[in-house]
Design an enzyme around this catalytic site. Structure first.
Site, PDB file in Angstrom:
ATOM      1  N   ASP A  24      14.014  43.681  29.381  1.00  0.00           N
ATOM      2  CA  ASP A  24      13.842  44.410  28.194  1.00  0.00           C
ATOM      3  C   ASP A  24      12.891  45.453  28.153  1.00  0.00           C
ATOM      4  O   ASP A  24      11.828  45.403  28.681  1.00  0.00           O
ATOM      5  CB  ASP A  24      13.611  43.422  27.147  1.00  0.00           C
ATOM      6  CG  ASP A  24      13.865  43.810  25.654  1.00  0.00           C
ATOM      7  OD1 ASP A  24      13.585  44.863  25.310  1.00  0.00           O
ATOM      8  OD2 ASP A  24      14.783  43.119  25.024  1.00  0.00           O
ATOM      9  N   SER A  75      16.624  46.871  21.153  1.00  0.00           N
ATOM     10  CA  SER A  75      17.166  45.571  21.697  1.00  0.00           C
ATOM     11  C   SER A  75      18.202  45.060  20.706  1.00  0.00           C
ATOM     12  O   SER A  75      18.914  44.350  21.459  1.00  0.00           O
ATOM     13  CB  SER A  75      15.810  44.735  21.699  1.00  0.00           C
ATOM     14  OG  SER A  75      14.773  45.150  22.238  1.00  0.00           O
ATOM     15  N   HIS A 135      14.959  50.893  12.476  1.00  0.00           N
ATOM     16  CA  HIS A 135      14.684  50.028  11.450  1.00  0.00           C
ATOM     17  C   HIS A 135      15.156  50.747   9.919  1.00  0.00           C
ATOM     18  O   HIS A 135      15.615  50.145   9.087  1.00  0.00           O
ATOM     19  CB  HIS A 135      13.430  49.409  11.208  1.00  0.00           C
ATOM     20  CG  HIS A 135      12.955  48.575  12.208  1.00  0.00           C
ATOM     21  ND1 HIS A 135      13.245  47.147  12.241  1.00  0.00           N
ATOM     22  CD2 HIS A 135      12.282  48.594  13.435  1.00  0.00           C
ATOM     23  CE1 HIS A 135      12.799  46.618  13.331  1.00  0.00           C
ATOM     24  NE2 HIS A 135      12.103  47.474  14.160  1.00  0.00           N
ATOM     25  N   ASP A 166       8.376  53.415  16.665  1.00  0.00           N
ATOM     26  CA  ASP A 166       9.833  54.090  16.961  1.00  0.00           C
ATOM     27  C   ASP A 166       9.465  55.694  16.996  1.00  0.00           C
ATOM     28  O   ASP A 166      10.451  56.335  17.268  1.00  0.00           O
ATOM     29  CB  ASP A 166      10.862  53.408  16.228  1.00  0.00           C
ATOM     30  CG  ASP A 166      11.088  52.106  16.218  1.00  0.00           C
ATOM     31  OD1 ASP A 166      10.813  51.481  17.445  1.00  0.00           O
ATOM     32  OD2 ASP A 166      11.110  51.373  15.116  1.00  0.00           O
ATOM     33  N   ARG A 201       3.233  48.336  10.219  1.00  0.00           N
ATOM     34  CA  ARG A 201       4.443  47.324  10.424  1.00  0.00           C
ATOM     35  C   ARG A 201       4.328  46.229  11.407  1.00  0.00           C
ATOM     36  O   ARG A 201       4.696  45.322  11.053  1.00  0.00           O
ATOM     37  CB  ARG A 201       5.467  48.037  11.098  1.00  0.00           C
ATOM     38  CG  ARG A 201       5.191  48.675  12.480  1.00  0.00           C
ATOM     39  CD  ARG A 201       6.274  49.361  13.086  1.00  0.00           C
ATOM     40  NE  ARG A 201       7.272  48.455  13.616  1.00  0.00           N
ATOM     41  CZ  ARG A 201       8.372  48.740  14.579  1.00  0.00           C
ATOM     42  NH1 ARG A 201       8.692  50.103  14.642  1.00  0.00           N
ATOM     43  NH2 ARG A 201       8.999  47.743  14.926  1.00  0.00           N
ATOM     44  N   ARG A 279      17.843  47.161   9.815  1.00  0.00           N
ATOM     45  CA  ARG A 279      17.769  46.196  10.952  1.00  0.00           C
ATOM     46  C   ARG A 279      17.207  44.877  10.308  1.00  0.00           C
ATOM     47  O   ARG A 279      16.242  44.835   9.507  1.00  0.00           O
ATOM     48  CB  ARG A 279      16.762  46.731  11.835  1.00  0.00           C
ATOM     49  CG  ARG A 279      16.894  45.985  13.165  1.00  0.00           C
ATOM     50  CD  ARG A 279      16.261  46.827  14.393  1.00  0.00           C
ATOM     51  NE  ARG A 279      15.126  45.980  15.021  1.00  0.00           N
ATOM     52  CZ  ARG A 279      14.467  46.489  15.846  1.00  0.00           C
ATOM     53  NH1 ARG A 279      14.800  47.715  16.381  1.00  0.00           N
ATOM     54  NH2 ARG A 279      13.667  45.577  16.583  1.00  0.00           N
ATOM     55  N   ARG A 282      13.240  42.327  11.428  1.00  0.00           N
ATOM     56  CA  ARG A 282      11.817  42.267  10.680  1.00  0.00           C
ATOM     57  C   ARG A 282      12.023  42.247   9.299  1.00  0.00           C
ATOM     58  O   ARG A 282      11.159  42.797   8.484  1.00  0.00           O
ATOM     59  CB  ARG A 282      11.089  43.504  11.056  1.00  0.00           C
ATOM     60  CG  ARG A 282      10.646  43.200  12.656  1.00  0.00           C
ATOM     61  CD  ARG A 282       9.899  44.391  13.154  1.00  0.00           C
ATOM     62  NE  ARG A 282       9.466  44.261  14.668  1.00  0.00           N
ATOM     63  CZ  ARG A 282       8.560  43.399  15.117  1.00  0.00           C
ATOM     64  NH1 ARG A 282       7.693  42.682  14.367  1.00  0.00           N
ATOM     65  NH2 ARG A 282       8.389  43.495  16.453  1.00  0.00           N
ATOM     66  N   LYS A 354      12.263  37.607  21.929  1.00  0.00           N
ATOM     67  CA  LYS A 354      13.646  38.201  22.110  1.00  0.00           C
ATOM     68  C   LYS A 354      14.604  37.011  21.976  1.00  0.00           C
ATOM     69  O   LYS A 354      15.732  37.127  22.376  1.00  0.00           O
ATOM     70  CB  LYS A 354      13.688  39.012  23.448  1.00  0.00           C
ATOM     71  CG  LYS A 354      12.732  40.048  23.522  1.00  0.00           C
ATOM     72  CD  LYS A 354      13.037  41.104  22.611  1.00  0.00           C
ATOM     73  CE  LYS A 354      12.064  42.449  22.866  1.00  0.00           C
ATOM     74  NZ  LYS A 354      12.454  43.609  22.065  1.00  0.00           N
ATOM     75  N   ASP A 422       9.244  45.524  27.111  1.00  0.00           N
ATOM     76  CA  ASP A 422       9.321  46.279  25.655  1.00  0.00           C
ATOM     77  C   ASP A 422       8.333  45.890  25.041  1.00  0.00           C
ATOM     78  O   ASP A 422       7.561  46.705  24.404  1.00  0.00           O
ATOM     79  CB  ASP A 422      10.622  45.724  25.181  1.00  0.00           C
ATOM     80  CG  ASP A 422      10.904  46.312  23.875  1.00  0.00           C
ATOM     81  OD1 ASP A 422      10.637  47.561  23.631  1.00  0.00           O
ATOM     82  OD2 ASP A 422      11.295  45.697  23.188  1.00  0.00           O
ATOM     83  N   HIS A 426       5.381  48.590  23.931  1.00  0.00           N
ATOM     84  CA  HIS A 426       4.962  49.125  22.623  1.00  0.00           C
ATOM     85  C   HIS A 426       3.591  49.022  22.194  1.00  0.00           C
ATOM     86  O   HIS A 426       2.901  49.755  21.241  1.00  0.00           O
ATOM     87  CB  HIS A 426       5.709  48.229  21.668  1.00  0.00           C
ATOM     88  CG  HIS A 426       7.185  48.511  21.374  1.00  0.00           C
ATOM     89  ND1 HIS A 426       7.490  49.605  21.106  1.00  0.00           N
ATOM     90  CD2 HIS A 426       8.097  47.503  21.268  1.00  0.00           C
ATOM     91  CE1 HIS A 426       8.777  49.968  20.939  1.00  0.00           C
ATOM     92  NE2 HIS A 426       9.288  48.441  21.071  1.00  0.00           N
ATOM     93  N   ASP A 463      18.283  46.529  28.355  1.00  0.00           N
ATOM     94  CA  ASP A 463      18.891  46.985  26.962  1.00  0.00           C
ATOM     95  C   ASP A 463      18.442  48.281  26.490  1.00  0.00           C
ATOM     96  O   ASP A 463      19.061  48.852  25.581  1.00  0.00           O
ATOM     97  CB  ASP A 463      18.549  45.899  25.879  1.00  0.00           C
ATOM     98  CG  ASP A 463      17.064  45.843  25.936  1.00  0.00           C
ATOM     99  OD1 ASP A 463      16.274  46.244  26.488  1.00  0.00           O
ATOM    100  OD2 ASP A 463      16.417  45.234  24.784  1.00  0.00           O
ATOM    101  N   HIS A 464      17.491  49.093  26.999  1.00  0.00           N
ATOM    102  CA  HIS A 464      16.941  50.154  26.729  1.00  0.00           C
ATOM    103  C   HIS A 464      15.665  50.698  27.429  1.00  0.00           C
ATOM    104  O   HIS A 464      15.095  49.695  28.139  1.00  0.00           O
ATOM    105  CB  HIS A 464      16.639  50.177  25.149  1.00  0.00           C
ATOM    106  CG  HIS A 464      15.576  49.308  24.805  1.00  0.00           C
ATOM    107  ND1 HIS A 464      14.203  49.654  25.114  1.00  0.00           N
ATOM    108  CD2 HIS A 464      15.662  48.389  23.991  1.00  0.00           C
ATOM    109  CE1 HIS A 464      13.560  48.529  24.554  1.00  0.00           C
ATOM    110  NE2 HIS A 464      14.366  47.718  23.795  1.00  0.00           N
ATOM    111  N   HIS A 485      10.575  53.630  22.350  1.00  0.00           N
ATOM    112  CA  HIS A 485      11.687  53.508  23.352  1.00  0.00           C
ATOM    113  C   HIS A 485      11.616  54.955  23.857  1.00  0.00           C
ATOM    114  O   HIS A 485      11.479  55.784  23.448  1.00  0.00           O
ATOM    115  CB  HIS A 485      12.860  52.822  22.718  1.00  0.00           C
ATOM    116  CG  HIS A 485      12.615  51.480  22.393  1.00  0.00           C
ATOM    117  ND1 HIS A 485      13.550  51.029  21.412  1.00  0.00           N
ATOM    118  CD2 HIS A 485      11.560  50.604  22.433  1.00  0.00           C
ATOM    119  CE1 HIS A 485      13.369  49.682  21.218  1.00  0.00           C
ATOM    120  NE2 HIS A 485      12.233  49.351  21.801  1.00  0.00           N
TER     121      HIS A 485
END
Length: 540
Positions: A24, A75, A135, A166, A201, A279, A282, A354, A422, A426, A463-464, A485
């Site tokens: 990830d 993700s 999101h 993000d 967040r 999304r 969350r 995850k 990931d 972050h 995945d990214h 990301h």
């Protein structure tokens, strides 16, 4: 949609399992000082790069169903694509289309508008204020607020969750200013539209997978009860917290907007609430706090008598929320479903951060197994924050359990996610992210050797991107920490001890993306992929 797999005429499955490893957030960066993947010591990844099966895949933009190629992957859409074998229109694109067509203003919207017109209470909007398109998107919020004004809603309150994850780490103020300008413009002809509360967040409202319900409780206190440090405006709150704490947007404490009378927008009985995040991961916990009759995760009190709607339905199995503005993508015939129908035993494993990705999102937004007798889901509990203090996270524990389950459960297909690249990426901490990548590389080497010893095949991808781009170059020439990301491609490598050179020859087109992985895995398992799937990357 084909629901039964057919045997491949020429390809034969291995004696052992096919194990798909998702690294990830581990993309392919520029190799510079801000590329934690390149900076890390990664002997396993280095070996994989020398295989004939090594290539790269698209993991963002239209390749994973996002509106444009300027949109980063994430993700959720990444695991949707990995499991579905097709490019599926995702939340952002679905919502934008529903706004353009007007379909978003259907029954759920009508319930909310009618409720506040009857009660005189505000129409509340709660969600992530950014244009990250992961999101939420500020354009979606503004479209809803504009429509509320057109339909005669007198009071609107917005509860803003600050991103910095993000999008750039300290980008909240331009989004706040844009929203405030729109609310001020609409506050005429007897209308009263204002920001009511907010917070970062990662500490307010947007917990996921029940990792820390205190995050949701902080949001409940601020949004519903009007409890928290008071400010005259959201801008004042952010500027004050920047100065006092040095924190970036995602970690700023909760705040409440108040005037001489008191908090301007606590959520009370008779109100309507729209959670404008599209999304689900969350958004689900706050949804439960509003919708569950008997709720025990924190001292919520009696269920509020409000009309509640989500932007989409966040969990199709739990049917939450009950009312939603835009129907989520219905992804049938996923790889997991096809293998279950074929009687193939499957294992999905990750740590809490995850776990939903290798289960719910991989299965096309479905929480439960298709065949509980032939599927096993294993969740390794995640450590609490601050994650950058333990960048190895639970990678070793996942690896130990994975190898044990291969021997005990004997699955034919395994999917595993290592969250480190990931989750630590972050945080913006380059040193910790380098350690995170090194920890994953060590565990990846163990998995590959264990699978090889059991005459299986290992498929490695991501995945990214994230850890591969830890800094952005600003217009003034300075570097800014990046916590979001990347738009970089991600690796794909297949380790098959039966093949000359240790891996099969691939023939990927330039457009190859995550959705091609399912067909590739199905062929390795000895099946013909469905015609509706994106093509296998194995050379003919």
């Amino acid at each position: 949609m084909l629901t039964r797999l057919q045997q491949h005429p020429t390809r034969r499955p291995p004696e052992g399992p096919v194990v798909c490893v998702v690294l990830d957030g581990v993309g392919i960066g520029r190799g510079d000082f801000g590329d934690a993947v390149a900076q890390a010591r990664t002997p396993t990844l280095d070996r994989l790069r020398g295989l004939p099966s090594f290539t790269s895949l698209l993991a963002h933009g239209t390749a994973v169903g996002m509106p444009s190629d300027a949109d980063m992957g994430n993700s959720e859409v990444g695991h949707n694509a990995l499991g579905a074998g097709r490019i599926v229109d995702q939340g952002a694109k679905l919502v934008s289309g529903a706004i353009a067509s007007g379909a978003i203003f259907g029954p759920a919207w009508r319930r909310c508008v009618d409720a506040v017109k009857a009660s005189g209470e505000p129409l509340h909007f709660v969600g992530l204020l950014s244009d990250g398109n992961v999101h939420s998107h500020i354009d979606h919020l503004l479209a809803l607020v504009e429509r509320a004004a057109i339909e005669g809603v007198k009071k609107v309150r917005v509860h803003v969750l600050l991103d910095g994850r993000d999008v750039p780490a300290r980008s909240a103020l331009p989004f706040i200013d844009r929203l405030e300008a729109a609310l001020a413009r609409l506050s005429q002809d007897g209308r009263d539209y204002r920001i009511a509360s907010g917070g970062g967040r990662m500490v307010v409202t947007m917990d996921r997978y029940e990792a820390d319900w205190r995050i949701v409780e902080r949001g409940w206190d601020a949004h519903v009860r009007g409890l928290g440090r008071r400010f005259s405006s959201a801008r004042e709150a952010v500027e004050t917290y920047y100065k006092e704490t040095g924190l970036d947007d995602q970690n700023l404490p909760a705040f409440v907007i108040a005037d001489a009378v008191g908090p301007v927008g606590p959520i009370r009985d008779g109100a309507a609430v729209i959670l404008f995040n599209f999304r689900g991961d969350r958004a689900l916990e706050l949804t439960r706090a509003f919708e569950e009759e008997h709720f025990d995760k924190f001292a919520r009190g009696p269920k509020l008598q409000v009309e509640f709607a989500g932007m989409t339905q966040y969990d199709g199995d739990l049917q939450l929320p009950t009312h939603f503005l835009v129907a989520p993508p219905a992804i049938s015939g996923t790889m997991g479903e096809l293998l279950a129908n074929a009687g193939v035993t499957q294992l999905a494993i990750s740590e809490t951060h995850k776990f939903g990705h290798v289960t719910y999102f991989w299965n096309g937004n479905r929480s439960e197994p298709f065949d509980p007798k032939r599927e096993k889901y294993v969740e390794v509990p995640s450590d609490g924050p601050p994650l950058e203090h333990r960048p190895w996270m639970r990678a070793a524990d996942i690896t130990d359990r994975l190898i044990a389950e291969i021997d005990a459960y004997k699955p034919k297909f395994v999917r595993v996610n290592y969250a480190n690249g990931d989750m630590i990426g972050h945080t913006g901490d380059l040193g910790a992210t380098i350690l995170a990548v090194e920890a994953v590389d060590l565990c990846l080497g163990r998995v590959i050797e264990a699978v090889r010893a059991r005459k299986g095949i290992t498929v490695v991808t991501a995945d990214h991107g994230n850890a591969d781009q830890m800094f952005d170059l600003r217009p003034d020439g300075a570097y800014q920490v990046r916590t979001s990301h990347s738009l970089n491609r991600v690796p794909l490598a297949i380790v098959d001890p039966r093949a000359p050179g240790g891996g099969p020859v691939l023939a990927p087109p330039p457009s190859a993306g995550l959705s091609n992985v399912a067909s590739t895995c199905l062929e390795l398992l000895g099946f013909l992929p469905p015609e509706s799937y994106r093509a296998s990357l194995l050379a003919r």
